[in-house]
Design a protein around this motif. Structure first.
Motif, short mmCIF file in Angstrom:
data_model
loop_
_atom_site.label_atom_id
_atom_site.label_comp_id
_atom_site.label_asym_id
_atom_site.label_seq_id
_atom_site.Cartn_x
_atom_site.Cartn_y
_atom_site.Cartn_z
N ILE A 164 38.16 38.24 33.59
CA ILE A 164 38.79 37.10 32.92
C ILE A 164 40.29 37.25 33.09
O ILE A 164 40.85 38.28 32.68
CB ILE A 164 38.36 37.05 31.44
N GLU A 165 40.95 36.27 33.71
CA GLU A 165 42.34 36.47 34.12
C GLU A 165 43.17 35.19 34.10
O GLU A 165 43.40 34.57 35.13
CB GLU A 165 42.40 37.10 35.51
N PRO A 166 43.65 34.80 32.91
CA PRO A 166 44.55 33.65 32.87
C PRO A 166 45.83 33.89 33.68
O PRO A 166 46.39 34.98 33.64
CB PRO A 166 44.86 33.48 31.38
N ILE A 187 51.25 43.32 37.08
CA ILE A 187 50.67 44.37 37.92
C ILE A 187 49.16 44.21 37.90
O ILE A 187 48.53 44.29 36.86
CB ILE A 187 51.04 45.77 37.38
N ASP A 188 48.59 43.95 39.06
CA ASP A 188 47.15 43.73 39.22
C ASP A 188 46.59 44.92 39.98
O ASP A 188 47.19 45.36 40.97
CB ASP A 188 46.95 42.41 40.00
N CYS A 189 45.46 45.45 39.52
CA CYS A 189 44.95 46.73 40.02
C CYS A 189 43.43 46.73 39.99
O CYS A 189 42.83 46.05 39.14
CB CYS A 189 45.48 47.83 39.10
N ASN A 241 40.40 49.63 45.19
CA ASN A 241 39.55 48.67 45.93
C ASN A 241 40.35 47.55 46.60
O ASN A 241 39.83 46.91 47.52
CB ASN A 241 38.44 48.10 45.02
N PHE A 242 41.61 47.34 46.19
CA PHE A 242 42.40 46.32 46.88
C PHE A 242 42.59 46.71 48.35
O PHE A 242 42.72 45.86 49.22
CB PHE A 242 43.78 46.13 46.24
N LYS A 243 42.62 48.04 48.61
CA LYS A 243 42.80 48.51 49.99
C LYS A 243 41.60 48.18 50.87
O LYS A 243 41.67 48.27 52.09
CB LYS A 243 43.01 50.03 50.00
N ALA A 253 36.05 47.49 39.36
CA ALA A 253 36.73 46.94 38.20
C ALA A 253 38.04 46.31 38.68
O ALA A 253 38.52 46.63 39.77
CB ALA A 253 37.01 48.01 37.15
N ASP A 254 38.58 45.43 37.85
CA ASP A 254 39.75 44.64 38.23
C ASP A 254 40.48 44.28 36.94
O ASP A 254 39.85 43.79 35.99
CB ASP A 254 39.22 43.37 38.95
N ALA A 255 41.78 44.55 36.87
CA ALA A 255 42.53 44.26 35.64
C ALA A 255 44.00 44.07 35.97
O ALA A 255 44.47 44.50 37.03
CB ALA A 255 42.36 45.38 34.62
N ALA A 256 44.72 43.45 35.07
CA ALA A 256 46.15 43.23 35.27
C ALA A 256 46.89 43.24 33.94
O ALA A 256 46.34 42.83 32.91
CB ALA A 256 46.41 41.89 35.98
N CYS A 307 52.92 34.55 35.00
CA CYS A 307 52.37 35.73 34.34
C CYS A 307 50.86 35.81 34.50
O CYS A 307 50.18 34.78 34.52
CB CYS A 307 52.72 35.62 32.86
N GLN A 308 50.34 37.02 34.62
CA GLN A 308 48.90 37.24 34.68
C GLN A 308 48.52 38.43 33.79
O GLN A 308 49.20 39.45 33.78
CB GLN A 308 48.48 37.56 36.12
N TRP A 309 47.42 38.26 33.06
CA TRP A 309 46.73 39.39 32.41
C TRP A 309 45.26 39.31 32.79
O TRP A 309 44.73 38.21 33.00
CB TRP A 309 46.86 39.31 30.88
N GLU A 310 44.60 40.45 32.85
CA GLU A 310 43.19 40.44 33.27
C GLU A 310 42.44 41.65 32.73
O GLU A 310 42.98 42.74 32.65
CB GLU A 310 43.13 40.47 34.82
N HIS A 311 41.18 41.42 32.36
CA HIS A 311 40.25 42.51 32.05
C HIS A 311 38.90 42.24 32.71
O HIS A 311 38.53 41.08 32.93
CB HIS A 311 40.03 42.65 30.55
MG MG Z 1 42.95 41.44 39.48
#
Ligand code: MG
Ligand code: MG
Length: 276
Positions: free
Chosen positions: A210-212, A97-99, A60-62, A108-111, A239-243
């Motif tokens: 949720i992505e600190p 890595i964000d995807c 979906n980033f595309k 959906a979106d996560a990193a 740094c980033q993490w996400e769910h």
């Molecule tokens: Mg993301």
């Protein structure tokens, strides 16, 4: 973004958000597993895209105007929105890595963040592993607050508390989590820090990312001339993490985690519930 308001989803719509969560996770797992010295972010991008498409999803980033990659790949002092390059990863680098993926119109979106091993620089690797671990744990503290809380802004309070109790890191103010559904970015904002209002009620139908986004040094960043890549002004690590998390009638489910979030939430006494 504000004008649409919060789009609470029906249980059926939340079920439609499971598949893009799996596709996103598979893309991230494939990319993370391929991280090593000598690989390029563009190669990781192709690996993630294949995994998403093999599952029947679309990156979906595309679909974001002006962006043409599956991933954002933020190395060391680059923090978010970084365009994948052909610059080889080096031993000791850290890469966030964000995807994201879309299936049947749902997102959906996560990193995740990975540190490339470097036997010659154990202190550097340990410092970067700690930044990643604290950021990841802050994300779980925020997700647990979503599961237990009454109002959404309890999430940011929990993230900030975790960061400040466990580190002297900074929290970037400009980059925050968000509602997600038919659009990757929807209302409401999901802050990574305490704000002076309680925010919307947490109730069934809420779907949020949720992505600190955390800095080892000062949380001041700037956008590179490419118009996307965000870099820390002091050149220090970030740094980033996400769910993506779904709130439904029986509890919460982390759509981008293989176990729905069970392992990450265990310390908080929270048991994720699958959508029936
Ligand atoms: Mg993301
Ligand atoms: Mg996001």
């Amino acid at each position: 973004m504000r004008s649409k308001g919060i789009l609470y989803k029906t249980e059926a719509q939340l079920r439609s958000m499971i598949a893009p969560g799996i596709a996103t996770r598979l893309g991230l797992e494939a990319a993370a597993a391929a991280v090593k010295a000598g690989v390029t972010p563009l190669e990781l991008d192709a690996i993630a895209e294949k995994a998403i498409r093999d599952f029947g999803g679309e990156p979906n980033f595309k679909l974001v105007p002006g962006y043409s990659h599956t991933l954002c790949t933020s190395v060391n002092a680059n923090v978010v929105h970084s365009i994948p390059t052909d610059e080889k990863l080096q031993a000791g680098d850290m890469i966030s890595i964000d995807c994201g993926a879309i299936i049947d119109g749902w997102n959906a979106d996560a990193a995740v963040t990975v540190v490339v091993p470097d036997p010659n620089r154990p202190a550097l690797v340990a410092a970067r592993e700690k930044l990643s671990e604290v950021t990841k744990n802050a994300m779980w503290a925020g997700i647990a607050a979503l599961a237990k809380g009454k109002y959404l802004n309890e999430v940011g309070t929990a993230i900030e508390k975790y960061i400040h109790e466990n580190s002297d890191y900074g929290i970037l103010a400009e980059y925050i989590g968000h509602g997600i559904g038919r659009d990757m970015h929807e209302e409401p904002p999901v802050f990574n820090y305490e704000v002076h209002n309680r925010g919307p009620q947490i109730k069934a139908g809420l779907a949020v990312a949720i992505e600190p986004i955390i800095s080892a040094g000062s949380p001041v960043s700037f956008t590179q001339p490419d118009g996307w890549t965000v870099t820390m002004k002091d050149g220090k690590d970030s740094c980033q993490w996400e769910h993506t998390v779904l709130v439904h009638n029986k509890g919460i489910w982390v759509s981008t985690a293989a176990d729905g979030g069970a392992a990450g939430l265990a310390a908080y006494g929270v048991e994720p519930r699958p959508l029936s």
